[in-house]
Design an enzyme around this catalytic site. Structure first.
Site, mmCIF file in Angstrom:
data_model
loop_
_atom_site.group_PDB
_atom_site.id
_atom_site.type_symbol
_atom_site.label_atom_id
_atom_site.label_comp_id
_atom_site.label_asym_id
_atom_site.label_seq_id
_atom_site.Cartn_x
_atom_site.Cartn_y
_atom_site.Cartn_z
ATOM 1 N N ASP A 102 0.815 -1.210 0.000
ATOM 2 C CA ASP A 102 0.000 0.000 0.000
ATOM 3 C C ASP A 102 0.850 1.263 0.000
ATOM 4 O OD1 ASP A 102 -2.105 1.722 0.096
ATOM 5 O OD2 ASP A 102 -2.704 1.275 2.142
ATOM 6 N N ASP B 87 -1.736 5.166 -6.202
ATOM 7 C CA ASP B 87 -2.005 4.361 -5.015
ATOM 8 C C ASP B 87 -2.166 2.884 -5.357
ATOM 9 O OD1 ASP B 87 -2.718 3.471 -2.494
ATOM 10 O OD2 ASP B 87 -4.799 4.107 -2.673
#
Length: 396
Positions: free
Chosen positions: A89, A275
């Site tokens: 992440d 992201d």
């Protein structure tokens, strides 16, 4: 089979500006102490460990495309290590375990005296913070890495937690009582401990061909030139708030269609984020509306939040083009669509064609107008360069 909404929750959509805001929960009751409890012993252990290492070059490890919607990598914690399957992440920075396989304490586990609590775009975890040894690859061992033990959590089905590789500022406010304390990420510590020479993360994703496809790679400390072609185009991290708190960049413009017949999707330079923890490509609602209207018959499926495309238009889909740093990165028709043989795994209707580009939930002009997620990065090599405060893309 999990529904798409449940799977998307598992991916966290770790993009909310609230990623570093504590969620009010019942306070845990850890042993008395402070965040620095046990630190002198930990420092001595680190000093002994560092003597055996010299700065090394980049290290590449595999990453797996799980359930078509998220990338995970295997991370060992403790000595001997217990291995955890953690979501990769770039939209958050805390590393934690325990949402599947529980945290196993060993001789290297040192309680910090802190609670930890992080909320995401979907889901949260709350627990206790420890210093521990973290193994990212054989011989690539970080000592005294601060990690969370998730004792309470939601929406992390099928994974054991997160390895957070976003900017360190995102950890602010996640500890208690030391709410102002920043938690060095695994990348921060790998650099300070001499395991890497540059604080750079290279990310290679690819379209999955199976439900759990180990087709990706992470390069800690640099880039892997075998995973892309041509040159890498870099662009600085944006100064626009709130995108600049993340791996935020400016897209100069975006169009749909071929040269001479384009539809403008993003008309002027605007800020958004890159992201790995978001599955889709999300556009500000007005940008998405322009994109969807350019595809004949396309409409929004309210039950899933995804765009559907009629069969008559599938073969006519044109490239979606993003201009970044002076280079155009185009998503072809295949990159914009969910393969229909994956619909069941996503919890979608078997006989419909869905797209991977969707709406953000707000109109443009709020400082975060798009999210370039996994489905974009499955077509391009991505570089997250902390040293030079920039993001790079290259064709694969």
């Amino acid at each position: 089979m999990q529904s798409f909404s449940a799977l998307l929750s598992a991916v966290i959509l770790a993009t909310s500006a609230s990623a570093f805001i504590s969620m009010p929960l019942t306070k845990l009751a850890p042993p008395a102490g402070s965040y620095l409890a046990g630190l002198p012993d930990a420092d001595r252990a680190r000093a002994a460990f560092l003597k055996s290492f010299a700065a090394s070059g980049p290290t590449t490890v595999p990453a797996s495309n799980l359930a078509y919607v998220q990338y995970t990598t295997s991370v060992g914690v403790g000595s001997p290590p217990t291995y955890y399957n953690l979501v990769v992440d770039t939209g958050s920075s805390n590393t934690f375990v325990g949402t599947g396989t529980k945290y196993v304490q060993t001789s290297t586990s040192i309680f910090t005296g802190e609670d930890v609590n992080v909320t995401y775009g979907s889901g949260y975890f709350s627990g206790l913070e420890y210093f521990d040894q973290v193994t990212l690859a054989p011989g690539f061992v970080i000592t005294n890495q601060s990690i969370g033990d998730a004792l309470s959590y939601a929406d992390f089905e099928g994974v054991d937690g997160i390895v957070g590789v976003g900017p360190v500022i995102l950890t602010e406010g996640t500890l208690s009582p030391d709410t102002d304390e920043l938690i060095p990420t695994v990348m921060n510590n790998a650099l300070s401990q001499g395991l890497i020479q540059e604080e750079i993360l290279g990310v290679s994703f690819a379209p999955a061909t199976s439900y759990n496809d180990t087709n990706g790679a992470l390069t800690y400390g640099g880039i892997d030139s075998s995973l892309y072609i041509g040159e890498i185009t870099y662009t600085p991290v944006t100064a626009t708030y709130p995108a600049g708190y993340y791996w935020g960049i400016n897209v100069t413009d975006a169009t749909y269609g071929s040269a001479g017949a384009e539809t403008t999707v993003i008309p002027t330079s605007t800020a958004g984020i890159v992201d790995t923890g978001t599955t889709l490509v999300l556009l500000a609602d007005n940008f998405f509306d322009s994109y969807m209207k350019a595809i004949p018959g396309a409409k929004l499926d309210e039950s899933t939040g995804l765009m559907t495309v009629p069969a008559s238009s599938v073969s006519e889909i044109q490239p979606l083009n993003f201009t970044v740093g002076g280079t155009v990165f185009s998503m072809d028709a295949a990159a914009q669509l969910i393969p229909t043989d994956q619909n069941t795994a996503w919890g979608l209707s078997a006989n419909k064609q869905y797209g991977v580009v969707s709406y953000l939930g707000t109109n443009s002009g709020e400082g975060l107008d798009f999210i370039i997620g996994q489905k974009f990065m499955e077509n391009f090599y991505a570089v997250f360069d902390t040293d030079s405060n920039r993001v790079g893309f290259a064709y694969t």
